[in-house]
Scaffold this motif. Structure first.
Motif, PDB file in Angstrom:
ATOM      1  N   VAL A   4       0.862  -1.188   0.000  1.00  0.00           N
ATOM      2  CA  VAL A   4       0.000   0.000   0.000  1.00  0.00           C
ATOM      3  C   VAL A   4       0.896   1.235   0.000  1.00  0.00           C
ATOM      4  O   VAL A   4       1.919   1.264   0.685  1.00  0.00           O
ATOM      5  CB  VAL A   4      -0.924   0.007   1.232  1.00  0.00           C
ATOM      6  CG1 VAL A   4      -1.640   1.349   1.380  1.00  0.00           C
ATOM      7  CG2 VAL A   4      -1.943  -1.118   1.128  1.00  0.00           C
ATOM      8  N   ALA A   5       0.523   2.236  -0.775  1.00  0.00           N
ATOM      9  CA  ALA A   5       1.279   3.493  -0.824  1.00  0.00           C
ATOM     10  C   ALA A   5       0.584   4.548   0.027  1.00  0.00           C
ATOM     11  O   ALA A   5      -0.618   4.792  -0.136  1.00  0.00           O
ATOM     12  CB  ALA A   5       1.404   3.988  -2.259  1.00  0.00           C
ATOM     13  N   LEU A   6       1.342   5.144   0.946  1.00  0.00           N
ATOM     14  CA  LEU A   6       0.857   6.288   1.712  1.00  0.00           C
ATOM     15  C   LEU A   6       1.392   7.547   1.052  1.00  0.00           C
ATOM     16  O   LEU A   6       2.607   7.729   0.952  1.00  0.00           O
ATOM     17  CB  LEU A   6       1.341   6.240   3.162  1.00  0.00           C
ATOM     18  CG  LEU A   6       0.994   5.017   4.002  1.00  0.00           C
ATOM     19  CD1 LEU A   6       1.477   5.231   5.443  1.00  0.00           C
ATOM     20  CD2 LEU A   6      -0.487   4.729   3.984  1.00  0.00           C
ATOM     21  N   ILE A   7       0.520   8.413   0.582  1.00  0.00           N
ATOM     22  CA  ILE A   7       0.925   9.681  -0.021  1.00  0.00           C
ATOM     23  C   ILE A   7       0.736  10.771   1.022  1.00  0.00           C
ATOM     24  O   ILE A   7      -0.391  11.088   1.414  1.00  0.00           O
ATOM     25  CB  ILE A   7       0.090   9.996  -1.281  1.00  0.00           C
ATOM     26  CG1 ILE A   7       0.095   8.805  -2.239  1.00  0.00           C
ATOM     27  CG2 ILE A   7       0.640  11.248  -1.967  1.00  0.00           C
ATOM     28  CD1 ILE A   7       1.473   8.404  -2.738  1.00  0.00           C
ATOM     29  N   VAL A  52      -2.942  10.951   2.852  1.00  0.00           N
ATOM     30  CA  VAL A  52      -2.903  11.460   4.220  1.00  0.00           C
ATOM     31  C   VAL A  52      -2.660  12.964   4.187  1.00  0.00           C
ATOM     32  O   VAL A  52      -1.675  13.437   3.594  1.00  0.00           O
ATOM     33  CB  VAL A  52      -1.780  10.782   5.029  1.00  0.00           C
ATOM     34  CG1 VAL A  52      -1.831  11.241   6.487  1.00  0.00           C
ATOM     35  CG2 VAL A  52      -1.889   9.263   4.943  1.00  0.00           C
ATOM     36  N   GLY A  53      -3.569  13.715   4.772  1.00  0.00           N
ATOM     37  CA  GLY A  53      -3.436  15.164   4.748  1.00  0.00           C
ATOM     38  C   GLY A  53      -4.309  15.812   5.807  1.00  0.00           C
ATOM     39  O   GLY A  53      -5.040  15.133   6.539  1.00  0.00           O
ATOM     40  N   PRO A  54      -4.274  17.149   5.895  1.00  0.00           N
ATOM     41  CA  PRO A  54      -5.097  17.849   6.884  1.00  0.00           C
ATOM     42  C   PRO A  54      -6.584  17.602   6.646  1.00  0.00           C
ATOM     43  O   PRO A  54      -7.041  17.578   5.500  1.00  0.00           O
ATOM     44  CB  PRO A  54      -4.742  19.320   6.652  1.00  0.00           C
ATOM     45  CG  PRO A  54      -3.412  19.292   5.953  1.00  0.00           C
ATOM     46  CD  PRO A  54      -3.416  18.062   5.117  1.00  0.00           C
ATOM     47  N   ALA A  75      -8.767   5.428   0.867  1.00  0.00           N
ATOM     48  CA  ALA A  75      -9.309   6.321   1.900  1.00  0.00           C
ATOM     49  C   ALA A  75      -8.493   7.598   1.971  1.00  0.00           C
ATOM     50  O   ALA A  75      -7.349   7.658   1.509  1.00  0.00           O
ATOM     51  CB  ALA A  75      -9.309   5.629   3.269  1.00  0.00           C
ATOM     52  N   TYR A  76      -9.121   8.617   2.545  1.00  0.00           N
ATOM     53  CA  TYR A  76      -8.422   9.833   2.932  1.00  0.00           C
ATOM     54  C   TYR A  76      -8.261   9.774   4.444  1.00  0.00           C
ATOM     55  O   TYR A  76      -9.236   9.587   5.178  1.00  0.00           O
ATOM     56  CB  TYR A  76      -9.215  11.080   2.533  1.00  0.00           C
ATOM     57  CG  TYR A  76      -8.486  12.380   2.809  1.00  0.00           C
ATOM     58  CD1 TYR A  76      -7.739  12.984   1.810  1.00  0.00           C
ATOM     59  CD2 TYR A  76      -8.538  12.976   4.066  1.00  0.00           C
ATOM     60  CE1 TYR A  76      -7.056  14.172   2.059  1.00  0.00           C
ATOM     61  CE2 TYR A  76      -7.858  14.155   4.320  1.00  0.00           C
ATOM     62  CZ  TYR A  76      -7.122  14.744   3.315  1.00  0.00           C
ATOM     63  OH  TYR A  76      -6.434  15.915   3.569  1.00  0.00           O
TER      64      TYR A  76
END
Length: 227
Positions: A4-7, A52-54, A75-76
């Protein structure tokens, strides 16, 4: 491997300016994020993507994703107060059955297929892999505006992303760091803090991180040359 890639699309971007997150700044007709996340959408070796972000930026970051990335994005995930907290939140959200993760900065839009695959290839036989490039500038220790010493750069390299890890190892590294109050902006350093080896692969000087507005012009030239 089930990868899985986490951006990682956080960061306030004070140095970038312009009033918009640098991840959605236009770059050759697409947002920066579309370039960086797209490289993981276009390979069967990555099963899914977590962005992954605010929490406040979810709508604008989702809008920056092209269809090929949307289809693969599971998912976000709302980030934390620091990059380390944000990565940990992402790790906690990976789907069941994941064995390995790639962690990549959304602000690195010039990642090549070759570098992505070098990390994946090494991850098949090693538990922690980071790409590095040699330091070419003279490095010095500075205190209060004065140079104290010159650093021997022959053994110094600059760390890039994507970094690859066996999932259970990087989760353990983050939990241990949190318990000890150890903070770092680099995930490989958390594995090192466990006493576990981290393997390097050859990075690319063109795999730049967009930090200042001027970096967009450099990234555009790199992408134009690379097609």
């Amino acid at each position: 491997m089930n990868v899985v890639a986490l951006i990682m699309a956080g960061g306030a971007g004070e140095r970038f300016g312009a009033g918009i997150p640098k991840q959605v700044a236009p770059l050759r007709g697409k947002p920066v994020l579309a370039w960086s996340a797209g490289m993981f959408a276009r390979t069967a070796r990555v099963s899914s993507i977590l962005l992954v972000g605010p929490a406040a930026d979810e709508e604008k970051l989702r809008a920056a994703l092209p269809t090929e990335v949307v289809v693969k994005t599971r998912a976000y995930v709302a980030g934390g107060a620091t990059r380390q907290e944000s990565v940990f939140n992402g790790l906690e959200a990976v789907p069941r059955g994941t064995t390995h993760v790639l962690i990549h900065d959304a602000a690195r839009p010039c990642l090549s297929e070759e570098l992505r695959d070098r990390v994946l290839d090494a991850l098949a036989t090693h538990d922690a892999v980071i790409p590095t490039v040699p330091a070419t500038d003279t490095l010095v220790h500075v205190r209060n505006g004065r140079v104290e010493s010159v650093v021997d750069r022959t053994s110094i390299t600059r760390v890039q992303t994507p970094q690859g890890f066996r999932l259970d190892l990087i989760v353990k590294a983050h939990r241990e760091a949190k318990a000890r109050g150890f903070e770092s902006s680099d995930d490989g350093s958390l594995v090192l803090a466990l006493g576990q080896p981290v393997i390097t692969v050859e990075g690319e000087r063109t795999n730049i991180k967009v930090t200042y507005r001027d970096d967009l012009a450099i990234a555009e030239a790199i992408l134009k040359r690379g097609g």
